[in-house]
Design a protein around this motif. Structure first.
Motif, mmCIF file in Angstrom:
data_model
loop_
_atom_site.group_PDB
_atom_site.id
_atom_site.type_symbol
_atom_site.label_atom_id
_atom_site.label_comp_id
_atom_site.label_asym_id
_atom_site.label_seq_id
_atom_site.Cartn_x
_atom_site.Cartn_y
_atom_site.Cartn_z
ATOM 1 N N LYS A 232 -18.613 5.379 -6.646
ATOM 2 C CA LYS A 232 -17.851 6.237 -6.574
ATOM 3 C C LYS A 232 -16.389 5.722 -5.996
ATOM 4 C CE LYS A 232 -17.514 9.814 -3.594
ATOM 5 N NZ LYS A 232 -18.580 10.934 -2.799
ATOM 6 N N GLN A 233 -16.618 4.594 -4.937
ATOM 7 C CA GLN A 233 -15.260 3.835 -4.422
ATOM 8 C C GLN A 233 -14.879 2.805 -5.684
ATOM 9 O OE1 GLN A 233 -13.863 4.121 -1.688
ATOM 10 N NE2 GLN A 233 -12.472 2.833 -2.212
ATOM 11 N N ASN A 235 -15.277 3.236 -8.961
ATOM 12 C CA ASN A 235 -14.492 4.172 -10.003
ATOM 13 C C ASN A 235 -12.984 4.439 -9.493
ATOM 14 O OD1 ASN A 235 -16.655 4.061 -11.739
ATOM 15 N ND2 ASN A 235 -17.460 6.179 -11.377
ATOM 16 N N SER A 236 -12.934 4.737 -8.270
ATOM 17 C CA SER A 236 -11.626 5.235 -7.748
ATOM 18 C C SER A 236 -10.626 3.955 -7.896
ATOM 19 C CB SER A 236 -11.763 5.981 -6.692
ATOM 20 O OG SER A 236 -11.255 5.331 -5.386
ATOM 21 N N ASP A 237 -11.432 2.704 -7.230
ATOM 22 C CA ASP A 237 -10.434 1.633 -7.255
ATOM 23 C C ASP A 237 -10.122 1.094 -8.533
ATOM 24 O OD1 ASP A 237 -10.899 1.419 -4.426
ATOM 25 O OD2 ASP A 237 -12.584 -0.048 -4.725
ATOM 26 N N SER A 239 -9.573 2.952 -11.327
ATOM 27 C CA SER A 239 -8.694 3.903 -11.696
ATOM 28 C C SER A 239 -7.491 3.738 -11.292
ATOM 29 C CB SER A 239 -8.969 5.340 -11.701
ATOM 30 O OG SER A 239 -10.303 5.427 -11.318
ATOM 31 N N HIS A 240 -7.412 3.401 -9.953
ATOM 32 C CA HIS A 240 -6.289 3.160 -8.983
ATOM 33 C C HIS A 240 -5.399 1.917 -9.458
ATOM 34 C CE1 HIS A 240 -3.996 1.749 -5.398
ATOM 35 N NE2 HIS A 240 -3.590 2.833 -5.455
ATOM 36 N N ARG A 243 -3.988 1.937 -13.009
ATOM 37 C CA ARG A 243 -2.915 3.070 -13.041
ATOM 38 C C ARG A 243 -1.443 2.378 -12.814
ATOM 39 N NH1 ARG A 243 -3.491 7.739 -8.904
ATOM 40 N NH2 ARG A 243 -2.612 6.177 -7.655
#
Ligand code: ADP
Length: 456
Positions: A232-233, A235-237, A239-240, A243
């Motif tokens: 999860k971490q 994936n969010s990293d 995407s971040h 971006r």
């Protein structure tokens, strides 16, 4: 019909076995007692009847009975009958038919409404041609009463016994199955609430198979939760991280399109190119990280000389170092052998040396120091470069963490993934990686590996 649970089945099985044993033992006991009673009555009858003849004489047509003769002896009632079968002496018990046919030396039984008797008759003929019968009657009422009592006790005791066995059995199996129901409840909770943090958490001192199974499940859940959170971490990293360059690309493209000046448009395109190159580097690094992650589960271990590998890395990166006129110093103990995944270790060392060059000062140095310290193999990669501020030191091994954010924003190839990968690789080899750094003085990254893996 609903199927019985394992608990109920185990309990029912043991209860059935107990019931069977109880019935077999009680029945055997009952019949042994019955046989014993018959045996006692038979011998009492025979003894009493035979003894009677010692006290009776028949000198002619008449009988002479000695004074000490007792008509009731050893629970046996004695009657004397004439040759033709008519009773001449003695008093039959109430309810017993005196005229019951006589049969010499045979055991007979008579059953009235409320009494049972054993009967034994014996005929004796005297030399003068006269003869007589002696009949012994033994009442079975006390034996029957004992047997009847036993039967009642059996009928009460067996169900009580079985009930106790059922309750005790159910309690014991229920206790033994506590881990199973805890495991089931935990699994249900995880499914319903989609919450991987639930644990079976068994407490107590019973260290049996189910208890250990529950503990193993908890450890398994820890692992699953960890990797789920990591995913999860990650994936969010990702995407971040993507971006920022994507929004720079969009805004630069919009800006360039809105301008007519070819110079401004060119600058926009250059900025877009830098961001795209940075994204491309990041994707390459991500792929490498993911490939490394996959190989970590299946290390391709081999026996090789770590000093030679360090030499090779230094040679590989010498061109990069020359661009900044950085000198690579080698202090390599030549005999250091390890059993490890050579490709992965090389990737880790390349990352450290490349960083030292990348964050090093022009005309500086990078030193590779490989030696042995007790049961450890130590590789220090030091430089006299920018160094790292203390507030960043604890975080630089995290994915995407960069101490110098300005570099990445400018579109450099720094992704913040290299040290995370180094840490992954070293830890997969049961080693550790650490850093010591002073801003503007330099940094030392230390890989320590267990020496036990290098001599076999
Ligand atoms: P990257 O180098 O791609 O940014 P790394 O994970 O390799 O990612 O490094 C994380 C951060 O640690 C870097 O951004 C940099 O700030 C710092 N760092 C790593 N090695 C050194 C070094 N030898 N000297 C100074 N800073 C370093």
């Amino acid at each position: 019909m609903r199927r019985l649970s394992i608990k109920q089945r185990v309990t029912a099985f043991y209860a059935a076995i107990l019931l069977l044993f109880a019935i077999i033992i009680m029945t055997a006991f009952y019949f042994t007692l019955d046989l014993q009673f018959t045996h006692v009555s038979h011998s009492a009858l025979e003894r009493s009847v035979k003894n009677a003849f010692d006290h009776i004489e028949m000198p002619g047509d008449w009988l002479e009975v000695s004074n000490d003769f007792d008509f009731y002896v050893n629970d046996v009632t004695l009657l004397i009958y004439g040759v033709e079968g008519t009773k001449v002496m003695g008093q039959a018990p109430d309810g017993f038919p005196e005229n019951m046919p006589l049969r010499s030396d045979v055991h007979q039984e008579y059953e009235s409404e409320d009494e049972n008797w054993q009967i034994y008759d014996l005929f004796t003929e005297y030399p003068n041609g006269n003869g007589m019968w002696v009949r012994g009657i033994y009442s079975l009422s006390s034996s029957m009463e004992t047997l009847g009592n036993l039967l009642v006790i059996m009928l009460i005791a067996i169900p009580v016994f079985i009930l106790i066995a059922l309750i005790a059995g159910y309690t014991i199996t229920s206790r033994a199955f506590v881990p199973v129901s805890q495991i089931q409840k935990t699994a249900e909770l995880i499914i319903k609430k989609r919450d991987l943090s639930s644990r079976i958490n068994l407490h107590g001192s019973v260290n049996d198979e189910l208890f250990r199974l529950a503990q193993t499940y908890d450890e398994l859940l820890d692992r699953i939760e960890d990797s789920f959170n990591n995913e999860k971490q990650f994936n969010s990293d990702v995407s971040h991280e993507l971006r920022t360059p994507v929004s720079v690309i969009i805004s630069q493209a919009e800006y360039g399109l809105s301008q007519n000046d070819p110079q401004i448009m060119r600058e926009s395109l250059q900025s877009i190119l830098r961001q795209t190159e940075h994204m491309s580097d990041m994707i390459t690094q991500l792929l490498e990280l993911s490939r490394t992650g996959n190989s970590l589960h299946n290390l391709n271990k081999e026996y090789f000389n770590l000093a030679e590998l360090c030499d090779l890395v230094a040679d590989e990166l010498s061109e990069n170092s020359q661009q900044k006129n950085i000198q690579i110093i080698r202090k390599l103990d030549p005999g250091i052998m390890v059993i490890a995944d050579q490709t992965l270790l090389m990737r880790a060392i390349i990352n450290l040396v490349a960083n030292s060059i990348s964050y090093g000062k022009e005309n500086g140095f990078v030193m590779l120091d490989l030696h042995r310290e007790e049961d450890k193999i130590i590789l220090n990669v030091s430089d006299n470069g920018n160094g790292i501020a203390p507030e960043h030191l604890g975080k630089i091994f995290n994915r995407f963490y960069r101490a110098d954010k300005a570099r990445s924003r400018s579109g450099s190839s720094n992704t913040g993934l290299g040290l995370a990968m180094v840490k992954q690789i070293v830890e997969a080899h049961d080693g550790a990686v650490s850093v010591q750094s002073t801003p503007d003085v330099g940094s030392t990254f230390t890989i320590s590996l267990p020496a036990t893996s290098n001599d076999g």
